[in-house]
Scaffold this motif. Structure first.
Motif, PDB file in Angstrom:
ATOM      1  N   GLN A  50       0.885  -1.164   0.000  1.00 50.70           N
ATOM      2  CA  GLN A  50       0.000   0.000   0.000  1.00 50.70           C
ATOM      3  C   GLN A  50       0.920   1.210   0.000  1.00 50.70           C
ATOM      4  OE1 GLN A  50      -3.505   0.137   2.542  1.00 50.70           O
ATOM      5  NE2 GLN A  50      -3.035   2.278   3.022  1.00 50.70           N
ATOM      6  N   LEU A  51       0.981   1.882  -1.139  1.00 51.28           N
ATOM      7  CA  LEU A  51       1.960   2.944  -1.323  1.00 51.28           C
ATOM      8  C   LEU A  51       1.433   4.316  -0.930  1.00 51.28           C
ATOM      9  CD1 LEU A  51       3.577   1.816  -4.678  1.00 51.28           C
ATOM     10  CD2 LEU A  51       4.361   1.398  -2.357  1.00 51.28           C
ATOM     11  N   TYR A  52       0.129   4.466  -0.850  1.00 57.16           N
ATOM     12  CA  TYR A  52      -0.450   5.722  -0.390  1.00 57.16           C
ATOM     13  C   TYR A  52      -1.850   5.415   0.070  1.00 57.16           C
ATOM     14  CZ  TYR A  52      -2.285   5.314  -5.083  1.00 57.16           C
ATOM     15  OH  TYR A  52      -2.858   4.821  -6.213  1.00 57.16           O
ATOM     16  N   ASP A  53      -2.450   6.350   0.779  1.00 61.90           N
ATOM     17  CA  ASP A  53      -3.805   6.190   1.294  1.00 61.90           C
ATOM     18  C   ASP A  53      -4.779   6.210   0.133  1.00 61.90           C
ATOM     19  OD1 ASP A  53      -6.258   6.267   2.487  1.00 61.90           O
ATOM     20  OD2 ASP A  53      -5.861   8.012   3.748  1.00 61.90           O
ATOM     21  N   ILE A  77       7.506   5.425   3.249  1.00 65.02           N
ATOM     22  CA  ILE A  77       8.658   5.171   2.392  1.00 65.02           C
ATOM     23  C   ILE A  77       8.405   5.712   0.992  1.00 65.02           C
ATOM     24  CG2 ILE A  77      10.004   3.338   1.269  1.00 65.02           C
ATOM     25  CD1 ILE A  77       9.556   1.652   3.797  1.00 65.02           C
ATOM     26  N   PHE A  78       7.214   5.454   0.459  1.00 69.14           N
ATOM     27  CA  PHE A  78       6.866   5.895  -0.889  1.00 69.14           C
ATOM     28  C   PHE A  78       6.823   7.420  -0.973  1.00 69.14           C
ATOM     29  CE2 PHE A  78       3.719   6.500  -4.394  1.00 69.14           C
ATOM     30  CZ  PHE A  78       4.444   5.881  -5.399  1.00 69.14           C
ATOM     31  N   GLN A  79       6.275   8.041   0.072  1.00 68.24           N
ATOM     32  CA  GLN A  79       6.217   9.498   0.091  1.00 68.24           C
ATOM     33  C   GLN A  79       7.623  10.099   0.060  1.00 68.24           C
ATOM     34  OE1 GLN A  79       3.223  11.483   0.411  1.00 68.24           O
ATOM     35  NE2 GLN A  79       4.555  13.218  -0.030  1.00 68.24           N
ATOM     36  N   PHE A 131       9.550  13.518  -6.883  1.00 67.60           N
ATOM     37  CA  PHE A 131       8.774  13.810  -8.091  1.00 67.60           C
ATOM     38  C   PHE A 131       8.353  15.276  -8.098  1.00 67.60           C
ATOM     39  CE2 PHE A 131       4.452  14.287  -9.835  1.00 67.60           C
ATOM     40  CZ  PHE A 131       4.642  13.858 -11.136  1.00 67.60           C
ATOM     41  N   ALA A 132       7.820  15.744  -6.971  1.00 63.51           N
ATOM     42  CA  ALA A 132       7.371  17.123  -6.884  1.00 63.51           C
ATOM     43  C   ALA A 132       8.538  18.096  -7.030  1.00 63.51           C
ATOM     44  CB  ALA A 132       6.643  17.360  -5.556  1.00 63.51           C
ATOM     45  N   GLU A 133       9.628  17.835  -6.319  1.00 59.27           N
ATOM     46  CA  GLU A 133      10.771  18.739  -6.368  1.00 59.27           C
ATOM     47  C   GLU A 133      11.395  18.788  -7.772  1.00 59.27           C
ATOM     48  OE1 GLU A 133      11.560  20.822  -4.052  1.00 59.27           O
ATOM     49  OE2 GLU A 133       9.985  20.012  -2.760  1.00 59.27           O
ATOM     50  N   SER A 134      11.467  17.644  -8.435  1.00 58.66           N
ATOM     51  CA  SER A 134      12.029  17.598  -9.781  1.00 58.66           C
ATOM     52  C   SER A 134      11.185  18.410 -10.751  1.00 58.66           C
ATOM     53  CB  SER A 134      12.143  16.155 -10.273  1.00 58.66           C
ATOM     54  OG  SER A 134      13.054  15.417  -9.489  1.00 58.66           O
ATOM     55  N   TYR A 135       9.882  18.252 -10.637  1.00 59.67           N
ATOM     56  CA  TYR A 135       8.995  18.989 -11.527  1.00 59.67           C
ATOM     57  C   TYR A 135       9.112  20.489 -11.287  1.00 59.67           C
ATOM     58  CZ  TYR A 135       5.688  17.507 -15.059  1.00 59.67           C
ATOM     59  OH  TYR A 135       5.102  17.180 -16.253  1.00 59.67           O
ATOM     60  N   LEU A 136       9.202  20.880 -10.018  1.00 61.73           N
ATOM     61  CA  LEU A 136       9.333  22.294  -9.687  1.00 61.73           C
ATOM     62  C   LEU A 136      10.651  22.874 -10.206  1.00 61.73           C
ATOM     63  CD1 LEU A 136       7.913  22.497  -6.048  1.00 61.73           C
ATOM     64  CD2 LEU A 136       6.848  23.238  -8.170  1.00 61.73           C
ATOM     65  N   ALA A 137      11.660  22.011 -10.335  1.00 60.55           N
ATOM     66  CA  ALA A 137      12.962  22.457 -10.830  1.00 60.55           C
ATOM     67  C   ALA A 137      13.035  22.467 -12.354  1.00 60.55           C
ATOM     68  CB  ALA A 137      14.061  21.556 -10.265  1.00 60.55           C
ATOM     69  N   GLY A 138      11.910  22.152 -13.016  1.00 54.71           N
ATOM     70  CA  GLY A 138      11.873  22.193 -14.470  1.00 54.71           C
ATOM     71  C   GLY A 138      12.271  20.897 -15.138  1.00 54.71           C
ATOM     72  N   ALA A 139      12.419  19.825 -14.367  1.00 54.06           N
ATOM     73  CA  ALA A 139      12.767  18.523 -14.932  1.00 54.06           C
ATOM     74  C   ALA A 139      11.496  17.746 -15.261  1.00 54.06           C
ATOM     75  CB  ALA A 139      13.645  17.738 -13.971  1.00 54.06           C
ATOM     76  N   THR A 140      11.672  16.604 -15.939  1.00 54.51           N
ATOM     77  CA  THR A 140      10.551  15.720 -16.255  1.00 54.51           C
ATOM     78  C   THR A 140      10.838  14.357 -15.628  1.00 54.51           C
ATOM     79  OG1 THR A 140      10.302  16.874 -18.371  1.00 54.51           O
ATOM     80  CG2 THR A 140       9.107  14.803 -18.109  1.00 54.51           C
ATOM     81  N   ASN A 155      10.714   1.443  -8.449  1.00 51.37           N
ATOM     82  CA  ASN A 155      11.387   0.148  -8.573  1.00 51.37           C
ATOM     83  C   ASN A 155      12.714   0.157  -7.824  1.00 51.37           C
ATOM     84  OD1 ASN A 155       9.438  -1.078 -10.242  1.00 51.37           O
ATOM     85  ND2 ASN A 155      10.280  -0.084 -12.047  1.00 51.37           N
ATOM     86  N   GLU A 156      13.465   1.236  -7.989  1.00 54.70           N
ATOM     87  CA  GLU A 156      14.818   1.333  -7.445  1.00 54.70           C
ATOM     88  C   GLU A 156      14.831   1.456  -5.928  1.00 54.70           C
ATOM     89  OE1 GLU A 156      17.666   5.142  -7.304  1.00 54.70           O
ATOM     90  OE2 GLU A 156      17.296   4.417  -9.325  1.00 54.70           O
ATOM     91  N   ARG A 157      13.943   2.287  -5.387  1.00 57.39           N
ATOM     92  CA  ARG A 157      14.026   2.647  -3.971  1.00 57.39           C
ATOM     93  C   ARG A 157      13.019   1.944  -3.079  1.00 57.39           C
ATOM     94  NH1 ARG A 157      14.679   9.234  -4.555  1.00 57.39           N
ATOM     95  NH2 ARG A 157      16.787   9.221  -5.462  1.00 57.39           N
ATOM     96  N   VAL A 158      11.977   1.377  -3.681  1.00 54.15           N
ATOM     97  CA  VAL A 158      10.937   0.744  -2.871  1.00 54.15           C
ATOM     98  C   VAL A 158      10.855  -0.757  -3.167  1.00 54.15           C
ATOM     99  CG1 VAL A 158       8.496   0.753  -2.233  1.00 54.15           C
ATOM    100  CG2 VAL A 158       9.648   2.915  -2.783  1.00 54.15           C
ATOM    101  N   LYS A 159      10.460  -1.102  -4.404  1.00 47.61           N
ATOM    102  CA  LYS A 159      10.219  -2.515  -4.712  1.00 47.61           C
ATOM    103  C   LYS A 159      11.494  -3.346  -4.678  1.00 47.61           C
ATOM    104  CE  LYS A 159       6.168  -1.417  -7.522  1.00 47.61           C
ATOM    105  NZ  LYS A 159       5.613  -1.328  -8.900  1.00 47.61           N
TER     106      LYS A 159
END
Length: 382
Positions: free
Chosen positions: A54-57, A96-98, A105-114, A122-126
């Motif tokens: 369960q990765l989020y509510d 963990i997922f948050q 994800f949020a910070e990258s998008y705010l920095a102009g990345a995709t 996959n890398e950090r959770v699964k």
């Protein structure tokens, strides 16, 4: 204890012991792919343990119907386990997922990345926390429903593209390390089509046999990144200027988060003699830079956080001639990798590509086989 392979043949998961003595944790999303993996291994007689994260509510605003680990999917995974007769556990990985995926994800998008959050998941959770949980459960290996192949080579297990190029998920799994690859299994990677997977689901009588595939990032409703970012970071929708490549102001925008590299439609710029595309996102100055299509062409790509899966050390050569993907939907194109360190390189595309964006992955392929040599993350660099 595993038996000697001279006295007992390897089972389908590569262990020299009977399936009944081989415990395998199956990562179950509730979809048809992972359900088929679990059912098939259970039918073959393996000691299967199903685990769903369960990765989020799933009652929160970010969740959506059909998301990969929402309430319905947990219920579907549990039903499959009950019908096939193996234990199933739901683990709460929300924090963990948050921390590991959504916030970046949020910070990258705010920095102009995709960003590509599925890779980070996959890398950090699964393949990190869940994989360690599988070891804590004394499992011999962990199996997933990913469409990718693990093949034994002269130097150990190798990562290879799926047999079905239309389902191949190698772009999203480039950061799988050699140590993780030792422990992971991908039973669907050899299938030629999704129809084969659904046929197996029907054969096992699974309740998810006709369940539609999930198309979106699990916490992004209908692919609307901007709405999610605004909920996570209310300050993100700061207005700014749309400028041309010389800095001339052409229009105003309602937030950099509403734009992506290569975007043409919805710019709100009229009366132009030629179409303009987003060629750069200057998040620091809240500027969207636009230009002609040829300005999107990129030949040199700076890459870091490289995970190398080749046989020789990455920095042992001045150049590697490989194929690379800079978008998941594009085929590999010929390139030259020039290592700067063990984890950083300059990638030169022999044929320039359009829409290369910081935050995307650059994945390395052997042009003469289906093998994947790893990859890294595209960044601004210079």
């Amino acid at each position: 204890m595993a038996l000697d392979s001279d006295t007992h043949p390897l089972n389908s998961l590569g262990f020299a012991k009977p399936p009944a003595e081989t415990r395998v944790v199956v990562a179950m999303s509730g979809g048809v792919d992972s359900s088929v993996v679990a059912a098939q291994l259970a039918e073959e007689g393996y000691d299967v343990v199903g685990v769903t994260l369960q990765l989020y509510d799933h009652g929160a605003a970010l969740a959506k119907k059909g998301a990969c680990c929402a309430g319905r999917d947990i219920h579907d995974a549990r039903r499959v386990a009950e019908e096939m007769g193996f234990p199933h556990y739901v683990l709460d990985y929300e924090n963990i997922f948050q921390d590991a995926v959504i916030d970046e994800f949020a910070e990258s998008y705010l920095a102009g990345a995709t960003p590509v959050p599925c890779i980070r998941c996959n890398e950090r959770v699964k393949f990190k926390d869940l994989l360690e949980t599988a070891k804590d459960l004394d499992a011999d290996c962990m199996a997933t429903g990913h469409y990718i192949q693990r093949k034994m080579g002269p130097n150990g297990p190798e990562l290879h593209s799926a047999a079905d190029a239309n389902r191949d998920q190698s772009y999203f799994l480039f950061s799988t390390t050699p140590e993780q690859l030792e422990y992971l299994r991908f039973p669907l990677g050899h299938l030629k089509s999704k129809a084969e997977t659904r046929a197996l689901a029907a054969k096992y009588g699974l309740p998810v046999a006709d369940k539609p595939d999930s198309q979106d990032i699990c916490f992004v409703p209908n692919g609307n990144y901007a709405s999610v970012i605004e909920k996570l970071r209310p300050e993100a929708a700061s207005p700014g200027e749309i400028v041309d490549m010389d800095g001339n102001v052409l229009a105003r925008h309602k937030g950099v988060i509403h734009y992506t590299i290569g975007q043409r439609r919805g710019l709100g710029i009229g009366g132009l003699s030629e179409p303009l595309y987003v060629v750069k996102l200057d998040a620091d100055n809240r500027r969207v830079v636009v230009g002609p299509k040829e300005a999107l062409a990129t030949r040199k790509v700076p890459v870091r956080e490289i995970n190398w899966l080749g046989d020789a050390p990455f920095a042992s050569r001045e150049e590697w001639h490989v194929g690379v993907k800079v978008r998941s939907t594009r085929p590999p194109t010929e390139a030259v990798i020039r290592p700067i360190s063990d984890t950083e390189a300059e990638v030169e595309l022999l044929t320039p590509e359009e829409g290369v964006s910081p935050g995307q992955a650059c994945v390395f392929y052997d042009m003469d086989s289906s093998r994947i040599f790893g990859g890294g993350w595209i960044w601004r660099g210079y």
